[in-house]
Every structure is written in C-alpha cells, then in structure tokens.
Design a protein around this motif. Sequence first.
Motif, PDB file in Angstrom:
ATOM      1  N   LEU A 101       0.836  -1.205   0.000  1.00 34.69           N
ATOM      2  CA  LEU A 101       0.000   0.000   0.000  1.00 34.69           C
ATOM      3  C   LEU A 101       0.870   1.253   0.000  1.00 34.69           C
ATOM      4  O   LEU A 101       0.585   2.228  -0.698  1.00 34.69           O
ATOM      5  CB  LEU A 101      -0.893   0.017   1.253  1.00 34.69           C
ATOM      6  CG  LEU A 101      -2.284  -0.566   1.130  1.00 34.69           C
ATOM      7  CD1 LEU A 101      -3.001  -0.468   2.476  1.00 34.69           C
ATOM      8  CD2 LEU A 101      -3.093   0.150   0.051  1.00 34.69           C
ATOM      9  N   ASP A 102       1.933   1.244   0.780  1.00 32.56           N
ATOM     10  CA  ASP A 102       2.813   2.411   0.840  1.00 32.56           C
ATOM     11  C   ASP A 102       3.585   2.593  -0.458  1.00 32.56           C
ATOM     12  O   ASP A 102       3.777   3.714  -0.935  1.00 32.56           O
ATOM     13  CB  ASP A 102       3.771   2.291   2.024  1.00 32.56           C
ATOM     14  CG  ASP A 102       3.101   2.739   3.311  1.00 32.56           C
ATOM     15  OD1 ASP A 102       1.911   3.105   3.254  1.00 32.56           O
ATOM     16  OD2 ASP A 102       3.760   2.735   4.371  1.00 32.56           O
ATOM     17  N   MET A 103       4.019   1.482  -1.023  1.00 31.88           N
ATOM     18  CA  MET A 103       4.704   1.531  -2.320  1.00 31.88           C
ATOM     19  C   MET A 103       3.799   2.235  -3.327  1.00 31.88           C
ATOM     20  O   MET A 103       4.240   3.056  -4.125  1.00 31.88           O
ATOM     21  CB  MET A 103       4.989   0.093  -2.762  1.00 31.88           C
ATOM     22  CG  MET A 103       5.794  -0.030  -4.018  1.00 31.88           C
ATOM     23  SD  MET A 103       7.428   0.640  -3.815  1.00 31.88           S
ATOM     24  CE  MET A 103       8.327  -0.807  -3.319  1.00 31.88           C
ATOM     25  N   LEU A 104       2.516   1.925  -3.246  1.00 30.61           N
ATOM     26  CA  LEU A 104       1.527   2.467  -4.164  1.00 30.61           C
ATOM     27  C   LEU A 104       1.164   3.917  -3.826  1.00 30.61           C
ATOM     28  O   LEU A 104       1.247   4.813  -4.670  1.00 30.61           O
ATOM     29  CB  LEU A 104       0.278   1.577  -4.094  1.00 30.61           C
ATOM     30  CG  LEU A 104      -0.907   1.937  -4.961  1.00 30.61           C
ATOM     31  CD1 LEU A 104      -0.562   1.747  -6.432  1.00 30.61           C
ATOM     32  CD2 LEU A 104      -2.112   1.085  -4.590  1.00 30.61           C
ATOM     33  N   ALA A 105       0.768   4.143  -2.564  1.00 39.45           N
ATOM     34  CA  ALA A 105       0.228   5.464  -2.202  1.00 39.45           C
ATOM     35  C   ALA A 105       1.279   6.559  -2.349  1.00 39.45           C
ATOM     36  O   ALA A 105       0.947   7.710  -2.624  1.00 39.45           O
ATOM     37  CB  ALA A 105      -0.306   5.426  -0.772  1.00 39.45           C
ATOM     38  N   SER A 106       2.549   6.192  -2.200  1.00 39.63           N
ATOM     39  CA  SER A 106       3.600   7.214  -2.241  1.00 39.63           C
ATOM     40  C   SER A 106       3.821   7.776  -3.646  1.00 39.63           C
ATOM     41  O   SER A 106       4.481   8.804  -3.793  1.00 39.63           O
ATOM     42  CB  SER A 106       4.902   6.628  -1.707  1.00 39.63           C
ATOM     43  OG  SER A 106       5.306   5.542  -2.517  1.00 39.63           O
ATOM     44  N   ILE A 107       3.271   7.123  -4.667  1.00 41.44           N
ATOM     45  CA  ILE A 107       3.569   7.628  -6.022  1.00 41.44           C
ATOM     46  C   ILE A 107       2.832   8.925  -6.343  1.00 41.44           C
ATOM     47  O   ILE A 107       3.265   9.692  -7.188  1.00 41.44           O
ATOM     48  CB  ILE A 107       3.298   6.587  -7.140  1.00 41.44           C
ATOM     49  CG1 ILE A 107       1.801   6.325  -7.305  1.00 41.44           C
ATOM     50  CG2 ILE A 107       4.072   5.296  -6.884  1.00 41.44           C
ATOM     51  CD1 ILE A 107       1.500   5.433  -8.494  1.00 41.44           C
ATOM     52  N   GLY A 108       1.717   9.172  -5.640  1.00 37.02           N
ATOM     53  CA  GLY A 108       0.960  10.399  -5.933  1.00 37.02           C
ATOM     54  C   GLY A 108       1.823  11.639  -5.765  1.00 37.02           C
ATOM     55  O   GLY A 108       1.813  12.554  -6.596  1.00 37.02           O
ATOM     56  N   GLU A 109       2.602  11.674  -4.718  1.00 39.00           N
ATOM     57  CA  GLU A 109       3.446  12.833  -4.424  1.00 39.00           C
ATOM     58  C   GLU A 109       4.599  12.946  -5.425  1.00 39.00           C
ATOM     59  O   GLU A 109       5.068  14.037  -5.725  1.00 39.00           O
ATOM     60  CB  GLU A 109       4.001  12.726  -3.003  1.00 39.00           C
ATOM     61  CG  GLU A 109       3.111  13.311  -1.905  1.00 39.00           C
ATOM     62  CD  GLU A 109       1.813  12.558  -1.663  1.00 39.00           C
ATOM     63  OE1 GLU A 109       1.669  11.426  -2.153  1.00 39.00           O
ATOM     64  OE2 GLU A 109       0.928  13.123  -0.972  1.00 39.00           O
ATOM     65  N   GLN A 110       5.037  11.791  -5.909  1.00 33.79           N
ATOM     66  CA  GLN A 110       6.175  11.814  -6.828  1.00 33.79           C
ATOM     67  C   GLN A 110       5.809  12.474  -8.146  1.00 33.79           C
ATOM     68  O   GLN A 110       6.631  13.146  -8.774  1.00 33.79           O
ATOM     69  CB  GLN A 110       6.650  10.386  -7.059  1.00 33.79           C
ATOM     70  CG  GLN A 110       8.139  10.335  -7.304  1.00 33.79           C
ATOM     71  CD  GLN A 110       8.680   8.943  -7.085  1.00 33.79           C
ATOM     72  OE1 GLN A 110       8.364   8.302  -6.085  1.00 33.79           O
ATOM     73  NE2 GLN A 110       9.471   8.485  -8.024  1.00 33.79           N
ATOM     74  N   GLU A 111       4.555  12.300  -8.534  1.00 31.86           N
ATOM     75  CA  GLU A 111       4.059  12.968  -9.735  1.00 31.86           C
ATOM     76  C   GLU A 111       4.100  14.484  -9.533  1.00 31.86           C
ATOM     77  O   GLU A 111       4.566  15.244 -10.379  1.00 31.86           O
ATOM     78  CB  GLU A 111       2.614  12.492  -9.983  1.00 31.86           C
ATOM     79  CG  GLU A 111       1.889  13.216 -11.055  1.00 31.86           C
ATOM     80  CD  GLU A 111       0.399  12.830 -11.103  1.00 31.86           C
ATOM     81  OE1 GLU A 111      -0.108  12.722 -12.209  1.00 31.86           O
ATOM     82  OE2 GLU A 111      -0.240  12.661 -10.045  1.00 31.86           O
ATOM     83  N   THR A 112       3.621  14.928  -8.367  1.00 33.91           N
ATOM     84  CA  THR A 112       3.498  16.380  -8.150  1.00 33.91           C
ATOM     85  C   THR A 112       4.838  17.082  -8.027  1.00 33.91           C
ATOM     86  O   THR A 112       4.986  18.211  -8.489  1.00 33.91           O
ATOM     87  CB  THR A 112       2.687  16.681  -6.877  1.00 33.91           C
ATOM     88  OG1 THR A 112       1.834  15.599  -6.592  1.00 33.91           O
ATOM     89  CG2 THR A 112       1.886  17.932  -7.030  1.00 33.91           C
ATOM     90  N   ILE A 113       5.821  16.435  -7.394  1.00 32.78           N
ATOM     91  CA  ILE A 113       7.116  17.142  -7.252  1.00 32.78           C
ATOM     92  C   ILE A 113       7.711  17.418  -8.632  1.00 32.78           C
ATOM     93  O   ILE A 113       8.206  18.515  -8.893  1.00 32.78           O
ATOM     94  CB  ILE A 113       8.143  16.386  -6.363  1.00 32.78           C
ATOM     95  CG1 ILE A 113       8.302  14.924  -6.759  1.00 32.78           C
ATOM     96  CG2 ILE A 113       7.777  16.514  -4.888  1.00 32.78           C
ATOM     97  CD1 ILE A 113       9.455  14.205  -6.036  1.00 32.78           C
ATOM     98  N   ALA A 114       7.623  16.425  -9.500  1.00 30.28           N
ATOM     99  CA  ALA A 114       8.218  16.606 -10.830  1.00 30.28           C
ATOM    100  C   ALA A 114       7.468  17.676 -11.611  1.00 30.28           C
ATOM    101  O   ALA A 114       8.080  18.568 -12.217  1.00 30.28           O
ATOM    102  CB  ALA A 114       8.220  15.284 -11.586  1.00 30.28           C
TER     103      ALA A 114
END
Length: 405
Positions: free
Chosen positions: A65-78
């Motif tokens: 779940l954490d592996m998955l949920a953490s990707i949302g933020e990675q999109e926004t930083i870039a």
Amino acid sequence: MIIVQKYGGTSVADLDRIRNVASRVKATRDAGNKVVVVVSARAGVTNRLIADAKSLAEHPDSRELDMLASIGEQETIALTAIALHSMGVPAVSRTGAQVGIKTDSEFTKARIVDITGGDLNKQLDEGKVVIVAGFQGVTDDGQITTLGRGGSDLSAIALAKAVNADVCQIYTDVDGVYTADPRVVKDASKLNEISYDEMLELASLGSKVMQARSVEFAKKHNVVFEVRSSMNNNPGTIVKEEVASMEDVVVRGVAADKNQTKVVLLGLNDQPGTAAKIFNALGKANVNVDMIVQNVGRDGIANMTFTVPTDDAFKAEKAIDSIKDDIAAKNFRTMTDRVAKVSVVGIGMRSHSGVAADLFTAFANAGINIQLISTSEIKISVAVEVEKADEAVRVAHAAFGLGQA
Ligand code: ADP
Ligand code: ASP
Ligand code: MG
C-alpha cells in the motif's frame, strides 16, 4: 530567510493550480528567500490508489500500500519542478528518501525518526528551490513508508525543523483554521491564532485541516506554523505555544469525526483482569481506543463499549476474537456500529465550568441523542448517530456563540 511552504492536494489539483503554486514559490524566492516546497498528491489521487488496492484485496498488504500510495506525491514534485523551470526558476525535486526522511517500519502510519537532509542544504545554497514529496519516508533498510493520511503536513513541519526554517506555511483550500469546518458551518469564524494543544485536539478529533501528528511534532519541537490559502493572500491562522490570554476563550472550536466505530462487548466475565486483557490485546494490535464505558456488572456478567477509528475496527474485532475464551462469560457477543464523534475544544475549559451542561442541553433541545461521552481537561466528546453529525456540529457551534459576530 529559509521558508518551508506546503501545498495540499487541492492546491496542486490540476496544471493551472500547479502553475499557481509555481508562481507563488517564484515570488517567495525572488524576494530573496531560500525555499523548500513540500507538495501532496493531486486531489483525489491518493484515495484512488488506495481504492484500487482495496478492490483487489479487502486488506491489502501495508508495505505494498505504501509503495503504491507514495507515487501520488512523486508525480506532483516533478510537475512542480517543471512548472518552475518554465518560469526560469532553478528547482529540483526530491523524494522523501532522497532528503533522508527516515522512519520506522510501521507501514501506512510510519513515524519519522530522523531527517538527514541529503543534499537539501547544498541545493538551497546553490539558489535552487527544492521540492520535496510529502507523505513519504524511508526505513533504514530502504523500504518506502507513508506517514499516515494527511501526512504531507508532517513532512513540511519536520523539514522546517530540520532546516531550521524561519517560516513554515501550510497552504490549503481554506483561509486558515476556523471554529468549525467551514463546509459544514456556514458562519464559522477564522481564528487568527490557536495554541498547539487546541489544534492538536481539533485535529485528533476530526478537523482534517491539519494532520494530528504534524501538530504533535510541531508542539514537541516548537515549530510555529501558519495555515493559509493558496488561492489568495489573506493572513491565515498562526499555530503556536499558548499565551495566557488564550484561556479567556472557553470553546475555541468544534470538530467531528465520522469515521468512528462503536464496539460493544456483551457477556463479559465480570472479574478483575478482564478489562486489562481486552485493552492489552487492542494495544498489541495497535488499535487506538477511545470513549470507554463499562456498565455495572450483574450476576458475574458485564458489558463494555468503546470506540475505535473505523479503519481499525477489523483489527479490533480480530484482537477481541483472539482472547475471547479468556474474557467471555455467557452468550458473549461483539457488536459494531458506525458512529460520529462530535467534540468541543478549548483550553479555557480548564478554568471554566458548565461547558458539558451547556453542550448536553443544546443537544437535548435539538433532539440529538448522546450515545457515549468522554472528556479531558480541554475537550468534551460525544458519540452520536453518523447522520446527525453535521447537525450536532452546528448546534454545538451555535451553543457557544462561535459564529461570525
Ligand atoms: P489539503 O489538501 O490542503 O491538505 P485538507 O483537505 O486536508 O487540505 O484540509 C482542508 C480542509 O479541511 C478544508 O477544505 C475544510 O473543509 C476542512 N476543515 C475541517 N475542519 C476545519 C476547520 N476547523 N478549519 C478549517 N478547515 C477545516
Ligand atoms: N496525499 C496524502 C493523503 O491524501 C498526504 C497528504 O495529502 O497530506 O493523505
Ligand atoms: Mg491535508
């Protein structure tokens, strides 16, 4: 100055909003500041990711779940970095791991144990804006963790502490902290300031404007922060150590938590040790228990009721089931029911009496039935039917005259 700015999900919801954030960040940097930006996932993204996982499995593995949920933020930083580049601003994105946000391995609600910073200071010294993914951290052995829902607030406050920031701003979709959720109470008033303790209670009791843990961290490390809107330039709400005058206000605000489940245990063995067994089992399962009521036992049989966050209800039932044979008398049964917890909070309650009487009278007059009650020095909480939650908030808000004058 070193300024940490956190932008929440609605503030980065689409490309126009991201451009808006980028121009605010640019203006802050142009004014001569070093800027660390923390961003959330775009509004709805984290929910969607978690919902996807839950449609594949009722109780998905928490590491995944954490592996998955953490990707949302990675999109926004870039995206935010790219938007800044397009405005000629040097900026670089960093994941939680890259700035060394070290956590324990309690997946989905990991605690920060240290922030090493990575090359954050070096990038700032070179004049770059550093955009950090909120909500995420990393364990010592490199596993990605998340900091609990709303955890970007914590990322921002912890980073503010780590870089010794002069200013920490939490940008959101409301002008600040109000006396109640302005979406529920139309005449809620914006607070100019609020103490850590009051903010912590409101947040823990359901005001989602700040993540409770982030406020706890701010209090512990004395990080003063401001909650304000990313859509305008109005002054927000300062959250800080209490000052004497704050006690003059009896009720600072009203909060509601609609994600509570009432667990009723019927047919318990009425003997020393039963409660200890129950709460030890719940504690071991990492379930947060609140509003505990035990009735007077009769004929060796007692009943007990308590509330848990709905997300923990399954774990709670499992924990109780595992010790059933130790605690059951006759006809042992567990019943669960969704409830809402409505709370009034204020440090003025320490020195004023009669708050409970006023609150219960207001509920009685409105025909709202109180199922459970719990109090602490600075709050009173009652459990009510979920359907009555919003009405109960409005009634409590009016009862203490919190509306705009
Ligand atoms: P973000 O995505 O910026 O982190 P959140 O949705 O987590 O924003 O929090 C902001 C929301 O919190 C507001 O839109 C508001 O509806 C809600 N809220 C609940 N209680 C309060 C309160 N007492 N004051 C202000 N906002 C509140
Ligand atoms: N994106 C995460 C959440 O929705 C963290 C945050 O928004 O603060 O919970
Ligand atoms: Mg939030």
